[in-house]
Design a protein around this motif. Structure first.
Motif, short mmCIF file in Angstrom:
data_model
loop_
_atom_site.label_atom_id
_atom_site.label_comp_id
_atom_site.label_asym_id
_atom_site.label_seq_id
_atom_site.Cartn_x
_atom_site.Cartn_y
_atom_site.Cartn_z
N LYS A 1 0.85 -1.18 0.00
CA LYS A 1 0.00 0.00 0.00
C LYS A 1 0.89 1.24 0.00
O LYS A 1 1.81 1.34 0.80
N ALA A 2 0.58 2.16 -0.91
CA ALA A 2 1.37 3.38 -1.03
C ALA A 2 0.45 4.59 -1.02
O ALA A 2 -0.73 4.50 -1.37
N ILE A 3 1.01 5.70 -0.60
CA ILE A 3 0.32 6.99 -0.67
C ILE A 3 1.08 7.85 -1.67
O ILE A 3 2.29 8.03 -1.54
N ILE A 4 0.36 8.33 -2.69
CA ILE A 4 0.92 9.31 -3.61
C ILE A 4 0.49 10.67 -3.07
O ILE A 4 -0.68 11.00 -3.07
N GLY A 5 1.46 11.43 -2.59
CA GLY A 5 1.19 12.76 -2.07
C GLY A 5 1.59 13.79 -3.10
O GLY A 5 2.70 13.74 -3.63
N LEU A 6 0.71 14.73 -3.37
CA LEU A 6 0.97 15.80 -4.33
C LEU A 6 0.83 17.14 -3.62
O LEU A 6 -0.09 17.33 -2.84
N GLY A 7 1.76 18.05 -3.91
CA GLY A 7 1.70 19.36 -3.27
C GLY A 7 2.15 20.45 -4.22
O GLY A 7 2.81 20.18 -5.22
N TRP A 8 1.81 21.69 -3.87
CA TRP A 8 2.13 22.83 -4.72
C TRP A 8 1.89 24.11 -3.94
O TRP A 8 1.22 24.13 -2.92
N ASP A 9 2.46 25.18 -4.42
CA ASP A 9 2.19 26.54 -3.94
C ASP A 9 1.79 27.36 -5.15
O ASP A 9 2.17 27.05 -6.28
N GLY B 1 2.25 28.23 -14.99
CA GLY B 1 3.30 29.21 -14.84
C GLY B 1 3.15 30.00 -13.54
O GLY B 1 4.10 30.64 -13.09
N GLN B 2 1.95 29.94 -12.95
CA GLN B 2 1.67 30.64 -11.69
C GLN B 2 1.75 29.70 -10.49
O GLN B 2 1.37 30.07 -9.38
N VAL B 3 2.22 28.49 -10.71
CA VAL B 3 2.34 27.47 -9.66
C VAL B 3 3.81 27.19 -9.42
O VAL B 3 4.59 27.11 -10.38
N SER B 4 4.20 27.05 -8.17
CA SER B 4 5.59 26.75 -7.86
C SER B 4 5.67 25.65 -6.81
O SER B 4 4.66 25.28 -6.20
N ASN B 5 6.87 25.13 -6.62
CA ASN B 5 7.14 24.10 -5.61
C ASN B 5 6.25 22.87 -5.74
O ASN B 5 5.92 22.23 -4.75
N ALA B 6 5.86 22.54 -6.96
CA ALA B 6 5.02 21.36 -7.18
C ALA B 6 5.87 20.10 -7.02
O ALA B 6 7.00 20.03 -7.48
N PHE B 7 5.29 19.09 -6.35
CA PHE B 7 6.01 17.84 -6.14
C PHE B 7 5.05 16.68 -6.08
O PHE B 7 3.85 16.84 -5.88
N VAL B 8 5.60 15.49 -6.26
CA VAL B 8 4.91 14.25 -5.97
C VAL B 8 5.86 13.41 -5.14
O VAL B 8 7.08 13.44 -5.32
N ARG B 9 5.30 12.71 -4.18
CA ARG B 9 6.11 11.80 -3.38
C ARG B 9 5.34 10.51 -3.18
O ARG B 9 4.10 10.51 -3.23
N LEU B 10 6.07 9.43 -2.99
CA LEU B 10 5.44 8.13 -2.76
C LEU B 10 5.89 7.64 -1.39
O LEU B 10 7.09 7.58 -1.11
N VAL B 11 4.92 7.32 -0.55
CA VAL B 11 5.16 6.91 0.83
C VAL B 11 4.62 5.50 1.02
O VAL B 11 3.52 5.17 0.55
N ASP B 12 5.37 4.65 1.70
CA ASP B 12 4.89 3.33 2.11
C ASP B 12 3.86 3.57 3.21
O ASP B 12 4.19 4.07 4.29
N GLU B 13 2.60 3.24 2.94
CA GLU B 13 1.52 3.53 3.90
C GLU B 13 1.72 2.78 5.21
O GLU B 13 1.40 3.29 6.29
#
Length: 193
Positions: A22-30, A123-135
């Motif tokens: 089981k994994a969690i795909i976490g997405l974030g942005w500013d 172009g107005q979005v910064s610090n976008a990321f994806v990470r995968l975490v072992d749930e």
């Protein structure tokens, strides 16, 4: 230890992490300081793709109006409408043991809701990321920071997870689209109308 990926890189998920079920795909942005008057509402989605590289219907599309697929194989944890705060803005949980054998690839995307009417783009979005975490352990396995490569795009294919024999791999994609969610849906074989 987290592995940082660059655009285009691939990594083994289940082969190098044999207990990963089981994994969690976490997405974030500013969002950059923007005086357009409207808040940004970015939305994470997942397209479950068959051997032909296409989704067969709404059952293969996980997003804010269809939060789960295949009895919990993928679960969207809900829509974050402002992206405020630290950490993940939206998450999609994946249970590799429940994904049907017909699903060969999973496209993870982010779109800007009502981007055209609000005159907004990546172009107005910064610090976008994806990470995968072992749930199960809570440990972060990998992270991909998207960088500032976008200008007029309103949708981004962030990454793809795909089968390689019995194992799953992860590819950092970072491909932008104009046309928002409708363009992505069409790319993956769905009619967004």
């Amino acid at each position: 230890m987290t592995i940082s990926l660059a655009k285009g890189q691939r990594i083994d998920l289940t082969k190098t992490n044999p207990g990963l079920q089981k994994a969690i795909i976490g997405l974030g942005w500013d969002t950059n300081k923007y005086t357009g008057g409207d808040d940004f509402d970015l939305d994470a989605s997942a397209f479950l793709l068959h051997e032909n590289g296409k989704a067969n219907g709404i059952e293969d599309f996980v997003f804010y109006n269809n939060l789960t697929a295949y009895s919990g194989a993928l679960v969207h944890t809900g829509d974050n409408r402002d992206g405020q705060g630290e950490g993940d803005d939206e998450q999609i949980k994946i249970d590799f043991t429940k994904i049907p054998g017909a699903i060969q690839r999973i496209g993870i995307t982010v779109t800007i809701h009502d981007a055209q009417s609000r005159n907004q783009n990546f172009g107005q979005v910064s610090n976008a990321f994806v990470r995968l975490v072992d749930e199960q352990t809570g440990s972060e396995i990998l992270r991909y920071d998207l960088g500032e490569d976008f200008s007029v795009e309103t949708a981004v294919v962030v990454c793809e997870l795909y089968r390689h024999g019995e194992d799953w791999k992860f590819q950092a994609v970072g491909a932008g689209f104009s046309g928002g969610l409708a363009a992505l849906a069409q790319n993956y074989g769905l009619d967004a109308k």
